[in-house]
Write a protein that holds these residues in place. Sequence first.
Motif, PDB file in Angstrom:
ATOM      1  N   THR A  85      36.199  50.662  47.488  1.00  0.00           N
ATOM      2  CA  THR A  85      37.744  50.705  48.338  1.00  0.00           C
ATOM      3  C   THR A  85      38.458  52.039  47.993  1.00  0.00           C
ATOM      4  N   LEU A  86      38.148  52.777  46.976  1.00  0.00           N
ATOM      5  CA  LEU A  86      38.858  54.301  47.223  1.00  0.00           C
ATOM      6  C   LEU A  86      37.985  55.029  48.485  1.00  0.00           C
TER       7      LEU A  86
ATOM      8  N   PHE B 144      43.566  50.561  42.424  1.00  0.00           N
ATOM      9  CA  PHE B 144      42.890  49.564  42.671  1.00  0.00           C
ATOM     10  C   PHE B 144      42.174  49.192  41.136  1.00  0.00           C
ATOM     11  N   ALA B 145      42.079  48.176  40.901  1.00  0.00           N
ATOM     12  CA  ALA B 145      41.354  47.589  39.479  1.00  0.00           C
ATOM     13  C   ALA B 145      40.401  46.419  39.858  1.00  0.00           C
ATOM     14  N   SER B 146      39.343  46.426  39.114  1.00  0.00           N
ATOM     15  CA  SER B 146      38.531  45.300  39.421  1.00  0.00           C
ATOM     16  C   SER B 146      38.934  44.184  39.109  1.00  0.00           C
TER      17      SER B 146
ATOM     18  N   TYR C 128      43.654  44.214  43.122  1.00  0.00           N
ATOM     19  CA  TYR C 128      42.282  43.908  42.425  1.00  0.00           C
ATOM     20  C   TYR C 128      41.392  43.571  43.636  1.00  0.00           C
ATOM     21  N   VAL C 129      40.321  44.215  43.386  1.00  0.00           N
ATOM     22  CA  VAL C 129      39.305  44.290  44.368  1.00  0.00           C
ATOM     23  C   VAL C 129      37.887  43.972  43.678  1.00  0.00           C
ATOM     24  N   ASN C 130      36.790  43.837  44.605  1.00  0.00           N
ATOM     25  CA  ASN C 130      35.535  43.535  44.210  1.00  0.00           C
ATOM     26  C   ASN C 130      34.682  44.911  43.647  1.00  0.00           C
ATOM     27  N   ASN C 131      35.094  45.956  44.382  1.00  0.00           N
ATOM     28  CA  ASN C 131      34.526  47.351  43.917  1.00  0.00           C
ATOM     29  C   ASN C 131      35.456  48.299  44.308  1.00  0.00           C
TER      30      ASN C 131
ATOM     31  N   ASP D 168      36.416  50.702  36.969  1.00  0.00           N
ATOM     32  CA  ASP D 168      37.094  49.398  37.140  1.00  0.00           C
ATOM     33  C   ASP D 168      38.607  49.564  37.461  1.00  0.00           C
ATOM     34  N   TYR D 169      38.939  51.020  37.491  1.00  0.00           N
ATOM     35  CA  TYR D 169      40.437  51.204  37.918  1.00  0.00           C
ATOM     36  C   TYR D 169      40.349  52.593  38.504  1.00  0.00           C
ATOM     37  N   GLY D 170      41.134  52.623  39.606  1.00  0.00           N
ATOM     38  CA  GLY D 170      41.254  54.154  40.297  1.00  0.00           C
ATOM     39  C   GLY D 170      42.418  54.103  41.092  1.00  0.00           C
ATOM     40  N   GLU D 171      42.703  55.593  41.364  1.00  0.00           N
ATOM     41  CA  GLU D 171      44.097  55.640  42.077  1.00  0.00           C
ATOM     42  C   GLU D 171      43.911  56.611  43.108  1.00  0.00           C
ATOM     43  N   LEU D 172      44.763  56.555  44.356  1.00  0.00           N
ATOM     44  CA  LEU D 172      44.731  57.457  45.325  1.00  0.00           C
ATOM     45  C   LEU D 172      45.961  58.455  45.195  1.00  0.00           C
TER      46      LEU D 172
END
Length: 133
Positions: A17-18, A50-52, A10-13, A37-41
Motif C-alpha cells: 500500500t505504501l 496504514f496498519a495490517s 487497515y490493509v492486507n499489505n 505491520d504499520y507504516g506512514e507517508l
Amino acid sequence: MVKFGYTINYVNNVDDTLSFFENAFEMKRRFITDENDYGELDTGGTVLAFASHELGSTNFTGGYVSSSESDKPLGIEIALVTDDVNSIHKNAMLYGALELKAPEIKPWGQTVSYIRCPAGILIELCTAIQGEL
C-alpha cells in the motif's frame, strides 16, 4: 484543544500500500515498522498511515469492516489535492487503482475524480476549492 493527527487505514499489505501511494502519487514513505505491520507517508501536517489487518484485530476484538473485503467502497474517503487531476488519475490507474468516476469539473469549478486503490480505499483526487491552499 484537539488536533487531527492521523488517518490510519487497515490493509492486507502495508508495504504494498505504501508502494502504491509512492508510485501513483509520488508521496514519500516516512516510516515502516520492522514487522511491516504499520507504516506512514510524509504528507505534511496530518499523517496518512496504514496498519495490517492483523494489527487492527488486536485493537478491535469485535472486528471491523475491511475496505479491502467490501464489494462497495466504505463511506469515507481520502482526498488528495493536486493541480492536475487528469494525469494523477491516469497514473493511479497504471499502478492498479480502479476507476469509480472519471475526472469531471463540478459546478463550483473544482475538478474531481474517484478511484479505489488496490487496498480498497476510496480516494478522491481533486483540485483545490477557490481559496484553499
